[in-house]
Scaffold this motif. Structure first.
Motif, mmCIF file in Angstrom:
data_model
loop_
_atom_site.group_PDB
_atom_site.id
_atom_site.type_symbol
_atom_site.label_atom_id
_atom_site.label_comp_id
_atom_site.label_asym_id
_atom_site.label_seq_id
_atom_site.Cartn_x
_atom_site.Cartn_y
_atom_site.Cartn_z
ATOM 1 N N TYR A 167 28.968 -26.490 46.458
ATOM 2 C CA TYR A 167 30.089 -25.757 46.049
ATOM 3 C C TYR A 167 30.575 -25.510 44.935
ATOM 4 O O TYR A 167 30.691 -26.000 43.611
ATOM 5 C CB TYR A 167 31.274 -26.666 47.121
ATOM 6 N N ALA A 168 31.088 -24.179 45.209
ATOM 7 C CA ALA A 168 32.308 -23.294 44.239
ATOM 8 C C ALA A 168 33.685 -24.781 44.101
ATOM 9 O O ALA A 168 34.118 -25.186 45.224
ATOM 10 C CB ALA A 168 33.053 -21.905 44.588
ATOM 11 N N THR A 169 33.861 -24.812 42.704
ATOM 12 C CA THR A 169 34.747 -25.883 42.364
ATOM 13 C C THR A 169 36.697 -25.483 44.113
ATOM 14 O O THR A 169 36.530 -26.589 44.654
ATOM 15 C CB THR A 169 35.512 -25.646 41.357
ATOM 16 N N SER A 170 36.411 -24.529 44.124
ATOM 17 C CA SER A 170 37.970 -24.498 45.067
ATOM 18 C C SER A 170 37.533 -24.215 46.217
ATOM 19 O O SER A 170 39.184 -24.332 47.339
ATOM 20 C CB SER A 170 38.219 -22.770 44.660
ATOM 21 N N MET A 171 36.719 -24.681 46.905
ATOM 22 C CA MET A 171 36.321 -24.536 47.895
ATOM 23 C C MET A 171 35.833 -26.040 48.262
ATOM 24 O O MET A 171 35.950 -26.951 49.486
ATOM 25 C CB MET A 171 34.511 -24.179 48.865
ATOM 26 N N GLU A 172 35.686 -26.668 47.757
ATOM 27 C CA GLU A 172 35.194 -28.472 47.753
ATOM 28 C C GLU A 172 36.208 -28.964 47.924
ATOM 29 O O GLU A 172 36.992 -29.070 47.760
ATOM 30 C CB GLU A 172 34.273 -29.156 46.253
ATOM 31 N N GLU A 207 30.888 -13.912 45.161
ATOM 32 C CA GLU A 207 31.332 -15.597 44.597
ATOM 33 C C GLU A 207 30.102 -16.006 45.505
ATOM 34 O O GLU A 207 30.283 -16.274 46.189
ATOM 35 C CB GLU A 207 31.985 -15.374 44.052
ATOM 36 N N PHE A 208 29.369 -17.112 44.402
ATOM 37 C CA PHE A 208 29.508 -18.452 45.665
ATOM 38 C C PHE A 208 29.789 -18.871 46.099
ATOM 39 O O PHE A 208 31.440 -19.393 45.604
ATOM 40 C CB PHE A 208 28.448 -19.447 44.030
#
Length: 124
Positions: free
Chosen positions: A59-64, A45-46
């Motif tokens: 950023y991927a949502t969970s990493m932002e 996954e990105f």
């Protein structure tokens, strides 16, 4: 371009970690760069991407808010804060010379060069 990741290790939940990706070229300014990850049993996954110019990042949502991507002339970095057990994965660096210099690649097919990965393990 050849890519080599480093910096992965076993840490505890809440810790921070910085991953690095060294490129085999003198200047990665011609490449859009990205980080992807793959957890056991899951698809890759990105995580985050930065344009060739360095002016745009996604950023991927969970990493932002927890992860920050950056680069200098020869290395790509991923600063990861407040790590969670769910962040446990193999992290891969990727480079692209084929997308627009101001674009950020978010799909695997945007990239033509990949590193072998560095393992990040987060214990609870």
């Amino acid at each position: 371009v050849q890519l080599t990741e480093s910096g992965g290790e076993l840490v505890q939940a809440g810790d921070s970690l910085r991953l690095s990706c060294e490129a085999s070229v003198d200047n990665i300014g011609n490449y859009a760069m990205g980080w992807f990850r793959q957890a056991p049993g899951k698809a890759r996954e990105f995580v985050a991407g930065i344009s060739a110019t360095g002016g745009s990042s996604l950023y991927a949502t969970s990493m932002e808010g927890r992860f920050t991507i950056s680069k200098d002339s020869t290395k790509l970095y991923l600063q990861m804060n407040t790590l969670e057990p769910e962040d446990t994965a193999m992290y891969y660096c990727a480079a692209s010379a084929k997308i627009d210099r101001q674009a950020v690649g978010v799909l695997e097919e945007h990239y033509e060069a990949w590193g072998r990965g560095t393992q990040v393990s987060v214990s609870s």
